[in-house]
Design a protein around this motif. Structure first.
Motif, PDB file in Angstrom:
ATOM      1  N   CYS A 184      39.651   8.847  -6.310  1.00  0.00           N
ATOM      2  CA  CYS A 184      38.180   9.481  -6.612  1.00  0.00           C
ATOM      3  C   CYS A 184      39.138   9.651  -8.305  1.00  0.00           C
ATOM      4  N   THR A 185      37.817  10.143  -9.322  1.00  0.00           N
ATOM      5  CA  THR A 185      37.551  10.279 -10.707  1.00  0.00           C
ATOM      6  C   THR A 185      36.589  10.777 -11.447  1.00  0.00           C
ATOM      7  N   THR A 186      36.808  11.876 -11.586  1.00  0.00           N
ATOM      8  CA  THR A 186      35.407  12.577 -12.342  1.00  0.00           C
ATOM      9  C   THR A 186      34.724  12.687 -13.688  1.00  0.00           C
ATOM     10  N   ASN A 187      33.959  12.543 -14.125  1.00  0.00           N
ATOM     11  CA  ASN A 187      33.716  13.059 -16.004  1.00  0.00           C
ATOM     12  C   ASN A 187      34.272  14.189 -15.725  1.00  0.00           C
ATOM     13  N   LYS A 193      36.271  -1.885 -23.118  1.00  0.00           N
ATOM     14  CA  LYS A 193      35.870  -3.130 -22.566  1.00  0.00           C
ATOM     15  C   LYS A 193      36.885  -2.257 -20.789  1.00  0.00           C
ATOM     16  N   SER A 194      38.177  -2.551 -21.926  1.00  0.00           N
ATOM     17  CA  SER A 194      39.093  -2.914 -20.419  1.00  0.00           C
ATOM     18  C   SER A 194      39.626  -1.756 -19.924  1.00  0.00           C
ATOM     19  N   TYR A 195      38.834  -0.155 -20.253  1.00  0.00           N
ATOM     20  CA  TYR A 195      38.838   0.993 -19.019  1.00  0.00           C
ATOM     21  C   TYR A 195      37.846   0.784 -18.442  1.00  0.00           C
ATOM     22  N   TRP A 196      36.597  -0.249 -18.112  1.00  0.00           N
ATOM     23  CA  TRP A 196      36.125   0.065 -17.288  1.00  0.00           C
ATOM     24  C   TRP A 196      35.817  -1.363 -16.161  1.00  0.00           C
ATOM     25  N   GLY A 197      34.966  -0.755 -14.767  1.00  0.00           N
ATOM     26  CA  GLY A 197      35.103  -2.277 -14.619  1.00  0.00           C
ATOM     27  C   GLY A 197      36.306  -2.114 -13.327  1.00  0.00           C
ATOM     28  N   GLY A 198      36.834  -1.234 -12.940  1.00  0.00           N
ATOM     29  CA  GLY A 198      38.937  -1.011 -12.461  1.00  0.00           C
ATOM     30  C   GLY A 198      38.088  -0.439 -10.694  1.00  0.00           C
ATOM     31  N   ASP A 199      38.696  -0.769 -10.288  1.00  0.00           N
ATOM     32  CA  ASP A 199      39.212   0.045  -9.425  1.00  0.00           C
ATOM     33  C   ASP A 199      39.322   1.460  -9.030  1.00  0.00           C
ATOM     34  N   ILE A 200      39.258   2.206 -10.055  1.00  0.00           N
ATOM     35  CA  ILE A 200      39.087   3.678  -9.319  1.00  0.00           C
ATOM     36  C   ILE A 200      37.906   4.405  -9.825  1.00  0.00           C
ATOM     37  N   GLN A 201      37.253   4.774  -8.596  1.00  0.00           N
ATOM     38  CA  GLN A 201      35.945   4.863  -8.862  1.00  0.00           C
ATOM     39  C   GLN A 201      35.708   6.484  -9.385  1.00  0.00           C
ATOM     40  N   TRP A 202      34.749   6.126 -10.436  1.00  0.00           N
ATOM     41  CA  TRP A 202      34.783   7.477 -11.433  1.00  0.00           C
ATOM     42  C   TRP A 202      33.496   7.964 -11.112  1.00  0.00           C
ATOM     43  N   PHE A 203      32.805   9.861 -10.953  1.00  0.00           N
ATOM     44  CA  PHE A 203      31.835   9.783 -10.474  1.00  0.00           C
ATOM     45  C   PHE A 203      30.852  10.785 -11.514  1.00  0.00           C
ATOM     46  N   THR A 204      29.942  10.795 -11.184  1.00  0.00           N
ATOM     47  CA  THR A 204      28.906  11.674 -12.513  1.00  0.00           C
ATOM     48  C   THR A 204      28.057  12.723 -11.395  1.00  0.00           C
ATOM     49  N   PRO A 205      28.001  13.489 -11.923  1.00  0.00           N
ATOM     50  CA  PRO A 205      26.977  14.587 -11.123  1.00  0.00           C
ATOM     51  C   PRO A 205      26.046  14.511 -10.095  1.00  0.00           C
ATOM     52  N   SER A 206      25.190  13.279 -11.389  1.00  0.00           N
ATOM     53  CA  SER A 206      23.950  12.919 -10.378  1.00  0.00           C
ATOM     54  C   SER A 206      24.498  12.029  -8.881  1.00  0.00           C
ATOM     55  N   GLU A 207      25.266  12.121  -8.602  1.00  0.00           N
ATOM     56  CA  GLU A 207      25.760  11.039  -7.668  1.00  0.00           C
ATOM     57  C   GLU A 207      26.270  11.962  -6.253  1.00  0.00           C
ATOM     58  N   ILE A 208      26.132  13.514  -7.092  1.00  0.00           N
ATOM     59  CA  ILE A 208      26.982  13.425  -5.716  1.00  0.00           C
ATOM     60  C   ILE A 208      25.998  15.514  -5.179  1.00  0.00           C
ATOM     61  N   GLY A 209      26.348  15.709  -4.117  1.00  0.00           N
ATOM     62  CA  GLY A 209      25.166  16.996  -4.080  1.00  0.00           C
ATOM     63  C   GLY A 209      24.353  16.850  -3.130  1.00  0.00           C
ATOM     64  N   LYS A 210      23.848  15.737  -2.554  1.00  0.00           N
ATOM     65  CA  LYS A 210      22.878  14.914  -1.712  1.00  0.00           C
ATOM     66  C   LYS A 210      23.201  15.086  -0.487  1.00  0.00           C
ATOM     67  N   ASN A 211      24.695  14.304  -0.019  1.00  0.00           N
ATOM     68  CA  ASN A 211      25.543  13.627   0.588  1.00  0.00           C
ATOM     69  C   ASN A 211      26.746  14.295   0.738  1.00  0.00           C
ATOM     70  N   LYS A 212      27.346  15.020   2.411  1.00  0.00           N
ATOM     71  CA  LYS A 212      28.267  15.736   2.519  1.00  0.00           C
ATOM     72  C   LYS A 212      29.258  14.772   1.819  1.00  0.00           C
ATOM     73  N   LEU A 244      29.130   4.670  -8.532  1.00  0.00           N
ATOM     74  CA  LEU A 244      28.662   3.760  -9.311  1.00  0.00           C
ATOM     75  C   LEU A 244      29.514   2.955 -10.356  1.00  0.00           C
ATOM     76  N   ARG A 245      29.694   3.896 -11.373  1.00  0.00           N
ATOM     77  CA  ARG A 245      31.507   3.359 -12.074  1.00  0.00           C
ATOM     78  C   ARG A 245      31.789   3.249 -12.643  1.00  0.00           C
ATOM     79  N   THR A 246      32.982   2.450 -12.513  1.00  0.00           N
ATOM     80  CA  THR A 246      34.695   2.579 -11.967  1.00  0.00           C
ATOM     81  C   THR A 246      35.263   2.016 -12.709  1.00  0.00           C
ATOM     82  N   ILE A 247      36.305   3.107 -13.399  1.00  0.00           N
ATOM     83  CA  ILE A 247      37.151   2.997 -14.234  1.00  0.00           C
ATOM     84  C   ILE A 247      39.062   2.068 -14.036  1.00  0.00           C
ATOM     85  N   THR A 248      39.440   1.765 -15.115  1.00  0.00           N
ATOM     86  CA  THR A 248      40.713   0.528 -14.690  1.00  0.00           C
ATOM     87  C   THR A 248      42.306   1.892 -14.799  1.00  0.00           C
ATOM     88  N   ARG A 249      42.671   1.825 -14.632  1.00  0.00           N
ATOM     89  CA  ARG A 249      43.952   2.787 -14.460  1.00  0.00           C
ATOM     90  C   ARG A 249      44.575   2.336 -15.520  1.00  0.00           C
TER      91      ARG A 249
END
Length: 316
Positions: free
Chosen positions: A97-100, A33-52, A58-63
């Motif tokens: 940001c980060t990505t999967n 749980k300590s790895y999730w819900g932080g202030d670092i953006q974490w993208f998955t492929p379903s979140e990109i491609g619709k807009n430039k 949708l989910r974020t990770i911690t340091r």
């Protein structure tokens, strides 16, 4: 050739490796749980491609999550490029940001490459990305294959002119997408009211028949009479359609798993889609709207690449 009149001369030849650093992604342990819900953006492929541009995930990770995984912190204006299942979709990151692991993102090098131009340039190479991908269940392209993709690039001023024009069109598209999202929300609301009033009394597999294909997007060409559908819509054409008539297409593999489309005419669909047709006495259009509000999430399997199977949700 379409070109701004003030420019002339040949464009320079490069590889993607000459223009950008290619960086993969990663996923922190989902049980910590300590790895999730932080202030670092974490993208998955379903979140990109619709807009430039993409701002927030949708989910974020911690340091700690970043430090204890293969995820990499990507700088502002990184091009987030999907490299698994739905290969070649991209957006520009408006923040760090980060990505999967479904990405091979592009960080522009200091070599007179305009980031907006590079964004549009990589979209013209989607077919090359898919052609150089491999995999039987789903396609995936490696960082090394992306680095070898060849491109032609004009001088800096011409890059900026091209990017400026295409950006204006993208702004119009973004405005229209907002209108479409509102209408889709309206459709979902109406569906909930109109098709969810009765008590469920049958399963999907008694109303629908499922058809699968082994066709891969990398084998599709730009020539042909009949459209071939993929996860993002028409991905190419062929002269030998696999199907004729009305069908429901459902994405069964990848980031957009569960997305539903209605198609008509003669066409084919790649293997990441299920094609559903109505059994005798059933209205396919009505069942389409039922599936628009169907909860596929409980039938997903797989973590890196989610899947749904008709044998599971068909008995719901």
């Amino acid at each position: 050739h379409l070109r701004f009149p003030e420019f002339s001369g040949e464009w320079n030849k490069y590889t993607i490796n000459d223009l950008a650093t290619v960086v993969g992604g990663g996923t922190p342990d989902t049980t910590v749980k300590s790895y999730w819900g932080g202030d670092i953006q974490w993208f998955t492929p379903s979140e990109i491609g619709k807009n430039k541009y993409v701002d927030f995930s949708l989910r974020t990770i911690t340091r700690d999550g970043l430090d204890n995984s293969s995820a990499k912190l990507l700088p502002l204006h990184t091009i987030l490029l999907s490299s698994r299942a739905t290969v070649g979709e991209c957006s520009i990151a408006s923040n760090e940001c980060t990505t999967n692991q479904g990405f091979q993102s592009l960080i522009a090098k200091q070599c007179n490459i305009n980031i907006d131009f590079l964004y549009y340039l990589i979209q013209t190479k989607k077919k090359d990305l898919i052609r150089n991908a491999c995999g039987s269940t789903f396609l995936e392209i490696s960082a090394n294959e992306i680095r070898k993709i060849k491109v032609a690039v004009p001088v800096q001023n011409e890059q900026e002119q091209i990017a400026k024009l295409l950006s204006l069109i993208d702004e119009r598209i973004a405005t229209q997408n907002k209108i479409i999202e509102k209408l889709e929300s309206l459709i979902r609301g109406l569906c909930l009211k109109l098709v969810s009033q009765g008590i469920p009394n049958t399963t999907l597999n008694t109303c629908l028949e499922c058809h699968s294909s082994i066709l891969q997007e990398k084998s599709v060409t730009t020539d042909g009479k009949y459209p071939v559908y993929g996860a993002a819509g028409i991905c190419g054409y062929s002269d030998t359609p696999e199907a004729s008539g009305d069908s429901i297409l459902i994405i069964k593999d990848g980031a957009s798993v569960g997305a539903t489309f209605y198609v008509s005419g003669k066409y084919s669909a790649i293997g990441t889609l299920n094609r559903l047709t109505a059994r005798h006495g059933c209205s396919l259009r009505y069942l389409y709207y039922c599936l628009k509000i169907f909860d596929f999430s409980q039938y997903k399997t797989g973590q890196a690449i989610p899947h749904i199977y008709f044998r599971d949700y068909g008995i719901a």
